[in-house]
Design a protein around this motif. Structure first.
Motif, PDB file in Angstrom:
ATOM      1  N   THR A 235       0.867  -1.167   0.000  1.00 48.01           N
ATOM      2  CA  THR A 235       0.000   0.000   0.000  1.00 48.01           C
ATOM      3  C   THR A 235       0.908   1.222   0.000  1.00 48.01           C
ATOM      4  OG1 THR A 235      -1.862   1.075   1.104  1.00 48.01           O
ATOM      5  CG2 THR A 235      -0.141   0.165   2.524  1.00 48.01           C
ATOM      6  N   THR A 236       0.337   2.411  -0.157  1.00 47.65           N
ATOM      7  CA  THR A 236       1.166   3.616  -0.204  1.00 47.65           C
ATOM      8  C   THR A 236       0.610   4.704   0.704  1.00 47.65           C
ATOM      9  OG1 THR A 236      -0.071   4.494  -2.105  1.00 47.65           O
ATOM     10  CG2 THR A 236       1.891   3.169  -2.583  1.00 47.65           C
ATOM     11  N   VAL A 237       1.515   5.556   1.170  1.00 50.35           N
ATOM     12  CA  VAL A 237       1.141   6.736   1.952  1.00 50.35           C
ATOM     13  C   VAL A 237       1.944   7.917   1.416  1.00 50.35           C
ATOM     14  CG1 VAL A 237       0.555   5.461   4.047  1.00 50.35           C
ATOM     15  CG2 VAL A 237       2.898   6.260   3.712  1.00 50.35           C
ATOM     16  N   LYS A 238       1.429   9.115   1.603  1.00 49.93           N
ATOM     17  CA  LYS A 238       2.108  10.334   1.185  1.00 49.93           C
ATOM     18  C   LYS A 238       2.824  10.959   2.379  1.00 49.93           C
ATOM     19  CE  LYS A 238       0.487  10.595  -3.123  1.00 49.93           C
ATOM     20  NZ  LYS A 238       1.350  10.560  -4.311  1.00 49.93           N
ATOM     21  N   ALA A 252       4.292   2.491  11.287  1.00 50.13           N
ATOM     22  CA  ALA A 252       3.574   1.478  10.504  1.00 50.13           C
ATOM     23  C   ALA A 252       3.591   0.104  11.157  1.00 50.13           C
ATOM     24  CB  ALA A 252       4.174   1.384   9.106  1.00 50.13           C
ATOM     25  N   THR A 278       5.688   9.457  -2.416  1.00 52.74           N
ATOM     26  CA  THR A 278       4.871   8.283  -2.096  1.00 52.74           C
ATOM     27  C   THR A 278       5.768   7.234  -1.464  1.00 52.74           C
ATOM     28  OG1 THR A 278       3.380   8.704  -3.952  1.00 52.74           O
ATOM     29  CG2 THR A 278       3.407   6.469  -3.065  1.00 52.74           C
ATOM     30  N   LYS A 286      -1.401   0.923   5.960  1.00 54.56           N
ATOM     31  CA  LYS A 286      -1.733   2.339   5.769  1.00 54.56           C
ATOM     32  C   LYS A 286      -2.549   2.891   6.937  1.00 54.56           C
ATOM     33  CE  LYS A 286      -4.330   5.464   2.744  1.00 54.56           C
ATOM     34  NZ  LYS A 286      -3.342   6.551   2.819  1.00 54.56           N
ATOM     35  N   GLN A 287      -3.569   2.161   7.357  1.00 58.08           N
ATOM     36  CA  GLN A 287      -4.412   2.632   8.455  1.00 58.08           C
ATOM     37  C   GLN A 287      -3.602   2.743   9.745  1.00 58.08           C
ATOM     38  OE1 GLN A 287      -7.947   0.283   9.069  1.00 58.08           O
ATOM     39  NE2 GLN A 287      -8.825   1.687  10.557  1.00 58.08           N
ATOM     40  N   PHE A 289      -0.368   3.243   9.982  1.00 60.42           N
ATOM     41  CA  PHE A 289       0.539   4.379   9.837  1.00 60.42           C
ATOM     42  C   PHE A 289      -0.204   5.698  10.043  1.00 60.42           C
ATOM     43  CE2 PHE A 289       2.464   7.727   7.303  1.00 60.42           C
ATOM     44  CZ  PHE A 289       3.802   7.664   7.704  1.00 60.42           C
ATOM     45  N   ASP A 290      -1.347   5.857   9.380  1.00 55.58           N
ATOM     46  CA  ASP A 290      -2.094   7.113   9.474  1.00 55.58           C
ATOM     47  C   ASP A 290      -2.522   7.400  10.912  1.00 55.58           C
ATOM     48  OD1 ASP A 290      -1.836   7.541   6.780  1.00 55.58           O
ATOM     49  OD2 ASP A 290      -3.830   6.783   6.258  1.00 55.58           O
TER      50      ASP A 290
END
Length: 453
Positions: A235-238, A252, A278, A286-287, A289-290
């Protein structure tokens, strides 16, 4: 023609022993047969002698084919999905096997980089960032979009001919156009097979066609392909600021090695400052990490700086305790020392946080009160006036089992989460979560489990 008929017969015989998983079903759990359904380059090319010779070479080097399919596992699903978005043949998802062996940090003597071996000039044309911190050519997401965009452009340039577009991707458009003009001037065919091209390019297209043929019919050729899940494995995160990969891994809940492997575009152990990039993480992270990044930002905000205007009666000790700082921090941030007199109206840099008045402080012994009085050039009476004796509590320590890569740290005067995180190469969020802290304020004598420096 005879070789083509033999090939078709071989495939038909091979189907007898193919397990159900190998049939081309959209619901299959293995990506290879699903992807093969989207192969679009005509199969008639397998009758060409150059393609047959390459197939023979591949079959003599089965471990090489196996290694390519293993290397592709973390990236293939994403690349295949991108080929569908760009409406290009799925065979193009195999092109990184030819270019880099599906190794994202691969490079060449000519200066090409990444899965798609992008040259600096091509990357620059498409706005790829290349700097001290970051080389987008090694980013799976960035390089794939650029490569497919460039291939689509070449496809248009060469009148919707994928073989010529592939040849131009390898050699550059110039040599292919020159070869076409030469054949036109001499009344010769202008298809790929008739052109005089660099030897590497003449072998480049047959390599892709041979791989596509084997991967589409592995059982007919007796080839074992490494299973690749028909689902996203990343998955990716900014991220839009400088952040250490240790911090990214902590947030993460994954390993530093995993972050490094999935993000070879990072030239160092930090993301670039003042640049949005990215970052690739394992699927499902992702979740996590966010969520943890939001908490991390809240802590960072608490330790961000603001300016304070010195008022009558202020001194460093009073100002430090008002903002939850230490006198040492104020000295460092403002380039002053304890003997520097403060002027009314002077601006000082202090922590940008709201601090409740000091109430209960854990002090390990009454001798610490005396020691603190001496260190702060004040009196025991003054300290006990600020922190009344009834509020002085002696911390109760319990024996804890510490992991081999950690140690027990006792909080000292002047310590704070931000400073400890920097000193022990971790994050403020990790310290709070790992030690189950209820507040960001530390108490003198408090025990913390911290990573070994």
């Amino acid at each position: 023609m005879i070789r083509t008929l033999l090939f078709i017969i071989t495939i038909m015989l091979g189907w007898i022993n193919i397990p159900a998983q190998a049939y081309l079903s959209p619901s299959a759990q293995n990506l290879w047969p699903v992807m093969s359904q989207n192969f679009d380059i005509p199969a008639s090319y397998i009758d060409k002698s150059d393609v047959q010779q390459q197939i023979d070479w591949d079959l003599r080097n089965r471990k090489y084919i196996q290694r390519l399919t293993v290397n592709a596992k973390p990236y293939l699903y994403y690349v295949f999905q991108e080929t569908k978005k760009y409406h290009v043949p799925a065979e193009l998802a195999l092109l990184p096997m030819i270019e880099s062996g599906y190794v994202p940090d691969g490079d060449s003597r000519a200066g090409a980089q990444g899965l798609w071996q992008l040259m600096p000039s091509t990357a620059y044309t498409y706005g790829v960032k290349m700097n001290y911190f970051y080389d987008g050519r090694r980013s799976t997401t960035v390089s794939t979009k650029v490569a497919l965009h460039f291939l689509s452009y070449l496809y248009q340039m060469f009148d919707h001919n994928w073989l010529l577009a592939l040849a131009a991707y390898d050699a550059g458009p110039g040599p292919v156009l020159e070869a076409i003009k030469y054949n036109q001037a001499h009344g010769r065919p202008t298809d790929f097979w008739a052109l005089q091209l660099p030897k590497e390019t003449e072998a480049y297209v047959p390599k892709l066609l041979a791989l596509a043929t084997i991967i589409q019919h592995p059982h007919a050729y007796g080839i074992q392909l490494a299973r690749v899940p028909d689902k996203a494995v990343t998955t990716t995160v900014k991220i839009n600021k400088e952040m250490n990969i240790n911090t990214i891994a902590h947030l993460a809940h994954t390993s530093v090695n995993t972050v490094q492997k999935l993000n070879p575009a990072l030239n160092h152990d930090v993301t670039p400052p003042h640049q949005i990039i990215t970052v690739v993480l394992p699927a499902g992270k992702k979740q996590t990490f966010d969520k943890h990044l939001a908490a991390h930002k809240a802590i960072e905000k608490e330790y961000s700086h603001t300016h304070y205007i010195v008022k009558s009666g202020d001194n460093l000790w009073v100002i430090a305790h008002r903002f939850g700082d230490t006198e040492t921090q104020l000295e460092q941030w403002n380039h002053i020392n304890l003997n520097t007199p403060l002027r009314i109206g002077e601006q000082l840099q202090v922590s940008n946080k709201i601090v409740t008045p000091p109430a209960k402080k854990k002090i390990t012994s009454i001798t610490h009160v005396v020691a603190t009085a001496k260190k702060k050039i004040t009196t025991v009476a003054h300290i006990t006036h600020v922190v009344p004796v009834k509020h002085i509590v002696f911390s109760k320590q319990t024996k804890k089992t510490i992991a081999s890569n950690e140690h027990l740290y006792i909080v000292k005067p002047g310590d704070n989460l931000h400073q400890l995180a920097a000193e022990f190469n971790t994050t403020t969020y990790y310290i709070i979560e790992h030690n189950h802290l209820k507040t960001t304020d530390l108490s003198i004598g408090e025990h913390l489990e911290l990573p070994n420096a």
